[in-house]
Write a protein that holds these residues in place. Structure first.
Motif, short mmCIF file in Angstrom:
data_model
loop_
_atom_site.label_atom_id
_atom_site.label_comp_id
_atom_site.label_asym_id
_atom_site.label_seq_id
_atom_site.Cartn_x
_atom_site.Cartn_y
_atom_site.Cartn_z
N ASP A 54 0.48 -1.32 -0.07
CA ASP A 54 0.14 0.52 -0.34
C ASP A 54 0.40 1.06 -0.07
OD1 ASP A 54 1.04 0.36 2.49
OD2 ASP A 54 -1.02 -0.59 3.19
N ASN A 55 0.24 3.07 -0.37
CA ASN A 55 1.36 3.32 -0.21
C ASN A 55 1.67 3.63 1.03
OD1 ASN A 55 -0.25 4.15 -2.32
ND2 ASN A 55 -2.39 5.31 -1.52
N ASP A 56 1.03 3.54 2.33
CA ASP A 56 2.16 3.23 4.03
C ASP A 56 3.71 2.49 3.22
OD1 ASP A 56 0.12 5.19 4.50
OD2 ASP A 56 -0.66 3.64 5.45
N ALA A 57 3.38 1.91 2.86
CA ALA A 57 4.48 0.81 2.61
C ALA A 57 5.28 1.23 1.66
CB ALA A 57 4.46 -0.48 2.45
N HIS A 59 6.18 4.34 1.65
CA HIS A 59 6.54 6.01 2.07
C HIS A 59 7.65 4.77 2.77
CE1 HIS A 59 6.63 9.56 4.08
NE2 HIS A 59 7.01 8.99 4.80
N THR A 60 6.94 4.23 3.11
CA THR A 60 7.82 3.72 4.32
C THR A 60 9.79 2.80 3.69
OG1 THR A 60 6.57 2.85 6.06
CG2 THR A 60 8.83 1.84 5.69
N SER A 63 11.34 6.16 2.01
CA SER A 63 11.97 7.32 3.06
C SER A 63 13.09 6.43 3.96
CB SER A 63 11.30 7.58 4.34
OG SER A 63 10.51 6.37 4.71
#
Length: 96
Positions: A54-57, A59-60, A63
């Motif tokens: 997903d988008n959170d993965a 981003h992690t 970053s």
């Protein structure tokens, strides 16, 4: 992903960051997470395709890249197209 080298960063630190970035990129490609990596000709820039939950993965992952502080990143979410050859001929498709 476009990388901008900070002018005052010592060359040894820059080389260390590039080496760490390459090692991580190779690892993520071997794991199937970083599925495609293309250089944009004539620039310190690439186009990449990632397979993440997903988008959170995403981003992690992004970053956590060693060069992240020096990157300008544009993200475009992709989905399988019903007229794609893979769909039409029953070939493997993009992971969901």
């Amino acid at each position: 992903m476009r990388v901008s080298v900070p002018p005052l960063l010592p060359e040894t630190e820059w080389q260390r960051l590039k080496d760490a970035e390459k090692a991580l990129a190779l690892q993520l490609q071997r794991e199937g997470v970083w599925q495609h990596l293309w250089r944009v000709a004539g620039r310190y820039e690439n186009v990449s395709v990632f397979d993440v939950a997903d988008n959170d993965a995403l981003h992690t992952l992004l970053s956590g890249l060693p060069l992240f502080p020096y990157m300008d990143i544009h993200v475009t979410a992709l989905a399988q197209h019903p007229s794609a050859l893979a769909e039409a001929e029953g070939l493997p498709q993009c992971p969901t």
